[in-house]
Design a protein around this motif. Sequence first.
Motif, PDB file in Angstrom:
ATOM      1  N   HIS A 280       0.836  -1.211   0.000  1.00 18.17           N
ATOM      2  CA  HIS A 280       0.000   0.000   0.000  1.00 18.17           C
ATOM      3  C   HIS A 280       0.870   1.260   0.000  1.00 18.17           C
ATOM      4  CE1 HIS A 280      -3.317  -2.691   0.522  1.00 18.17           C
ATOM      5  NE2 HIS A 280      -2.859  -3.139   1.667  1.00 18.17           N
ATOM      6  N   VAL A 281       2.022   1.182   0.642  1.00 15.57           N
ATOM      7  CA  VAL A 281       2.963   2.300   0.559  1.00 15.57           C
ATOM      8  C   VAL A 281       3.378   2.503  -0.898  1.00 15.57           C
ATOM      9  CG1 VAL A 281       5.234   3.147   1.267  1.00 15.57           C
ATOM     10  CG2 VAL A 281       3.812   1.897   2.909  1.00 15.57           C
ATOM     11  N   ARG A 282       3.727   1.397  -1.558  1.00 12.17           N
ATOM     12  CA  ARG A 282       4.143   1.488  -2.963  1.00 12.17           C
ATOM     13  C   ARG A 282       3.001   2.002  -3.844  1.00 12.17           C
ATOM     14  NH1 ARG A 282       6.901  -3.887  -2.030  1.00 12.17           N
ATOM     15  NH2 ARG A 282       9.122  -3.423  -1.842  1.00 12.17           N
ATOM     16  N   SER A 283       1.771   1.580  -3.528  1.00 13.52           N
ATOM     17  CA  SER A 283       0.632   2.011  -4.339  1.00 13.52           C
ATOM     18  C   SER A 283       0.418   3.514  -4.230  1.00 13.52           C
ATOM     19  CB  SER A 283      -0.628   1.261  -3.899  1.00 13.52           C
ATOM     20  OG  SER A 283      -1.738   1.613  -4.690  1.00 13.52           O
ATOM     21  N   LEU A 284       0.511   4.047  -3.024  1.00  5.82           N
ATOM     22  CA  LEU A 284       0.322   5.485  -2.865  1.00  5.82           C
ATOM     23  C   LEU A 284       1.459   6.270  -3.502  1.00  5.82           C
ATOM     24  CD1 LEU A 284      -1.980   4.624  -0.921  1.00  5.82           C
ATOM     25  CD2 LEU A 284      -1.382   6.626   0.453  1.00  5.82           C
ATOM     26  N   LEU A 285       2.636   5.669  -3.581  1.00  9.31           N
ATOM     27  CA  LEU A 285       3.742   6.324  -4.274  1.00  9.31           C
ATOM     28  C   LEU A 285       3.498   6.406  -5.778  1.00  9.31           C
ATOM     29  CD1 LEU A 285       6.898   4.912  -2.451  1.00  9.31           C
ATOM     30  CD2 LEU A 285       6.081   7.274  -2.472  1.00  9.31           C
TER      31      LEU A 285
ATOM     32  N   TRP B  10      17.835  -4.812   3.442  1.00  6.02           N
ATOM     33  CA  TRP B  10      18.653  -3.615   3.360  1.00  6.02           C
ATOM     34  C   TRP B  10      18.587  -2.928   2.002  1.00  6.02           C
ATOM     35  CZ3 TRP B  10      23.542  -5.795   6.288  1.00  6.02           C
ATOM     36  CH2 TRP B  10      23.232  -5.910   7.653  1.00  6.02           C
ATOM     37  N   SER B  11      18.270  -3.654   0.957  1.00  9.84           N
ATOM     38  CA  SER B  11      18.216  -3.029  -0.366  1.00  9.84           C
ATOM     39  C   SER B  11      16.832  -2.458  -0.683  1.00  9.84           C
ATOM     40  CB  SER B  11      18.604  -4.042  -1.448  1.00  9.84           C
ATOM     41  OG  SER B  11      17.671  -5.110  -1.487  1.00  9.84           O
ATOM     42  N   ALA B  12      15.799  -2.929   0.005  1.00  8.50           N
ATOM     43  CA  ALA B  12      14.426  -2.539  -0.341  1.00  8.50           C
ATOM     44  C   ALA B  12      14.159  -1.040  -0.260  1.00  8.50           C
ATOM     45  CB  ALA B  12      13.435  -3.301   0.543  1.00  8.50           C
ATOM     46  N   PRO B  13      14.760  -0.297   0.695  1.00  9.23           N
ATOM     47  CA  PRO B  13      14.448   1.140   0.762  1.00  9.23           C
ATOM     48  C   PRO B  13      14.909   1.949  -0.445  1.00  9.23           C
ATOM     49  CG  PRO B  13      15.317   0.372   2.868  1.00  9.23           C
ATOM     50  CD  PRO B  13      15.525  -0.744   1.873  1.00  9.23           C
ATOM     51  N   GLU B  14      15.789   1.405  -1.261  1.00  7.20           N
ATOM     52  CA  GLU B  14      16.314   2.204  -2.376  1.00  7.20           C
ATOM     53  C   GLU B  14      15.211   2.620  -3.344  1.00  7.20           C
ATOM     54  OE1 GLU B  14      20.290   2.384  -3.397  1.00  7.20           O
ATOM     55  OE2 GLU B  14      20.475   0.200  -3.309  1.00  7.20           O
ATOM     56  N   THR B  15      14.396   1.673  -3.772  1.00 11.46           N
ATOM     57  CA  THR B  15      13.318   2.000  -4.707  1.00 11.46           C
ATOM     58  C   THR B  15      12.290   2.902  -4.051  1.00 11.46           C
ATOM     59  OG1 THR B  15      13.622  -0.106  -5.842  1.00 11.46           O
ATOM     60  CG2 THR B  15      11.559   1.037  -6.204  1.00 11.46           C
ATOM     61  N   LEU B  16      11.961   2.604  -2.796  1.00 10.56           N
ATOM     62  CA  LEU B  16      10.973   3.425  -2.094  1.00 10.56           C
ATOM     63  C   LEU B  16      11.426   4.872  -1.999  1.00 10.56           C
ATOM     64  CD1 LEU B  16       9.668   1.311   0.932  1.00 10.56           C
ATOM     65  CD2 LEU B  16       8.502   1.836  -1.196  1.00 10.56           C
ATOM     66  N   THR B  17      12.678   5.075  -1.600  1.00 13.11           N
ATOM     67  CA  THR B  17      13.143   6.446  -1.431  1.00 13.11           C
ATOM     68  C   THR B  17      13.237   7.174  -2.769  1.00 13.11           C
ATOM     69  OG1 THR B  17      15.430   5.618  -1.416  1.00 13.11           O
ATOM     70  CG2 THR B  17      14.372   5.980   0.716  1.00 13.11           C
ATOM     71  N   SER B  18      13.655   6.486  -3.805  1.00 18.69           N
ATOM     72  CA  SER B  18      13.726   7.131  -5.124  1.00 18.69           C
ATOM     73  C   SER B  18      12.340   7.567  -5.586  1.00 18.69           C
ATOM     74  CB  SER B  18      14.352   6.181  -6.140  1.00 18.69           C
ATOM     75  OG  SER B  18      15.691   5.890  -5.812  1.00 18.69           O
ATOM     76  N   ASP B  19      11.353   6.666  -5.452  1.00 23.32           N
ATOM     77  CA  ASP B  19       9.993   7.005  -5.855  1.00 23.32           C
ATOM     78  C   ASP B  19       9.423   8.130  -4.995  1.00 23.32           C
ATOM     79  OD1 ASP B  19      10.163   5.039  -7.753  1.00 23.32           O
ATOM     80  OD2 ASP B  19       9.008   3.552  -6.626  1.00 23.32           O
ATOM     81  N   ALA B  20       9.720   8.077  -3.700  1.00 23.41           N
ATOM     82  CA  ALA B  20       9.186   9.094  -2.795  1.00 23.41           C
ATOM     83  C   ALA B  20       9.786  10.467  -3.075  1.00 23.41           C
ATOM     84  CB  ALA B  20       9.460   8.691  -1.346  1.00 23.41           C
TER      85      ALA B  20
END
Length: 809
Positions: free
Chosen positions: A439-444, A476-486
């Motif tokens: 859901h975090v990814r969806s809102l992004l 440890w690698s998962a936040p990279e995509t989240l932070t870039s999208d955010a």
Amino acid sequence: MSVVVALVQGRQPREPAPVGDPVPPSANGARRAPSLTTPDDSPRPAFTAAHVAQALHPPTGRLGQIHGRRDALELLNSRLAAPDGHFQVLAGMGGAGKTTLALALAEGAERQGRSVWWVSATEERSLLGSLLGLALTLGASPAHVEEARAGVRNAADVLWERLETESGWLLVFDNADDTGVLTLGNASARDGSGWLRATQAGLIVVTSRVKDQGDWGRHGVLVPVPCLDSSAGARILQDLAPHAGSSAEAQTLAERLGGLPLGLHQAGRYLGSPFALERTFTSYLAALDDRFPLLMGQTTDPRSGVTQTWELSLDSLAAQGRAHARPLLRTLACFAPSVDITSMLLDLQVLGDGLGLADMAVRSGLEALLSVGLLELGAPPDPDEVASLAVHPLVAAASRQHLDAHIAATAARALQVATGRLRSDAPEDWPVWLQLLPHVRSLLCLPPAALDSGGLAAIAWAVVSSCSALRWSGAWSAPETLTSDALRQAESLGPDHEAVLCIRYQRALAALYQGRLGEAESQLSGILTAQLDTLGPDHPATLATRHEAAHLLVEQGRLAEAESACRDVLRDQLRVLGPEHPETLATRHWLLRVVGERGRCAEAEAGYRDLLRTRTRVLGPEHPYTLMTYNNLGLQLSYQGRFAEAEQMYGELVQTRLRVFGSNHPYTLQARANRASVVTELGRVQEAEEELREVLAAELRVLGEEHVNVLDARYELARAVCAQGRHQEAEEELRAVIDVENRVLGPEHHLVGDARLALSKSLASQGRREEAIIELQELLDLQTRTLGPDNQRTVATRDSLAAAEGSGT
């Protein structure tokens, strides 16, 4: 045997002419068709029984190949063959194929010699006229039919008096999405005394979006009509567009369309057109998000268009006084489709505050959406939890076409509140974080233009919390995509917005924890400069960045700088946060690590024992920070040669981390590698090698081949191999490790020195004494300069050099 199929269609010929009393023959001796006037006595066109039969015949010509409904058809056919007194309600969301299933049943009944009628339950007046026309064809008295039309006689009684004299018939009401249409006088659909009644003379089938058993009463049996699986969906697509791609590609598109027959048929018909811009399943899938209204909305009939059909359900709910269901659906459509929207996101007060609704209105709106199939229940909840919900992917996509800032902000706020109720460092909360992550990814994925500053900030803060939880949980690698999208989504907030700075901080930590130390250093420096300007030196976020900058120096092996930086930030944390704040204790942890690496192992041991007691009391004995301190205490014991004590500590730590973190968490693997290192020192080298090979295989999967933990495990494996006399194998492994470490960590890093020292011992064991001496001399000069002459690593190298030189005399 006669069969009556009354399928109530949304699209119907003109309403059957009302039937009146018999009239005398015309002048030429022919009897005119009986007429049934409307209650206002307006004239109606002539209508014969033959016309009624034709009008009520099921439109089986529109029926295509049926896929994925064999079990449902078998069930319905068995109940047609042996009616048990219940009517069957084919219930499902709009577009699920309820009418298609009913048509398939009707066509089969016709082949068995059964008569078929088809009437519409979308509007009361046409339903009344159609069913009274049916009663007339079955032999009802025209006078009784006229009285029923006028409201003098019960119309359902007139019909049922004739139906009960027949046997083996089938009566299907189609598109009965508003059960009020089925109400006759005071008899509702659930009462069993109106149009729908218990009977064994034949079978009644109703198709409806209404899935609440309470609306149908005890005589109705719900037959769910779900969406199709990907295999059946692919067959529909390939039937309609046989040249658009492979079965696997069709399955992928079918999954994206959620197996909804309406969507599958729209996509298939589009791809089958010679004028389609997209000609393959793959290109259609790629274009779907950007061109959704065009690809899924090109119909003239609202019921047959994906973008329109569910608006009919929402209109119906609004007419029933539940208009608040519409903004609720659009809010939930912001979350990930086909994924459980957990109770944490369904806080009635949060949703109500965002939409201007009372808690009870939110509850009734959710129940209304469930009742018409626009929401589905998720996985069964725990006894003390609220049920979770899910939105079909096409419902979500269609609802997002109506997105506005108010709706998006409500969803964003619900996500922020949900993440704010969890702890990122609590292992018991990590499974819940994983449930929220889609859901975090969806809102992004929401376009920034659809969000106001409040919505953007709410999503940004949810991302910050999520990244922290991912890091703690070992991803440890998962936040990279989240932070870039955010960062892309939150760009309009400005680079110095506090939430944006915190996202940048999480991105820097992702680089740090994956061993990309130069990248992390550059990012942390930029963040700290901005925080000092906007937040000030004493803001907790600024102190956190300073802490991680000091931690980075430790990882880089710049130990003197690291000790100074740790002491500086610790001084300010003690003043601002207090001595027992988790961040203050974290800085103490890294300071003690530096002290130990600089050779003051007894001092580090004493400090770690004190820190362990404090963290156990403040955070708990199994908190990740507490276990980290336990790990480093074992390291100090190992540095001092107390290997038996260290093995006991690491053995306990491995078991605890396995239970709390799981077997693939980097910290669990690290503890196993540390224990294996001590086992090598205790002489159980084969046991150590077996353990290290298992650890290394797992770390390569989890961390990648250039992570420092992987390099350390390879170094320890080489030591265990060398201790078994396989010196050439050990040399090859060590040279490979040194090559990567020189590139990743730099030649002056103390871990590179450890590998070079082990290499010199391998060379000496192979009789290559001169090579070993040269290696040791170079290493001693480097360590004396970088670590100091009294550091334990410098001392170990000096002793090894002396031994190598002495062995030749």
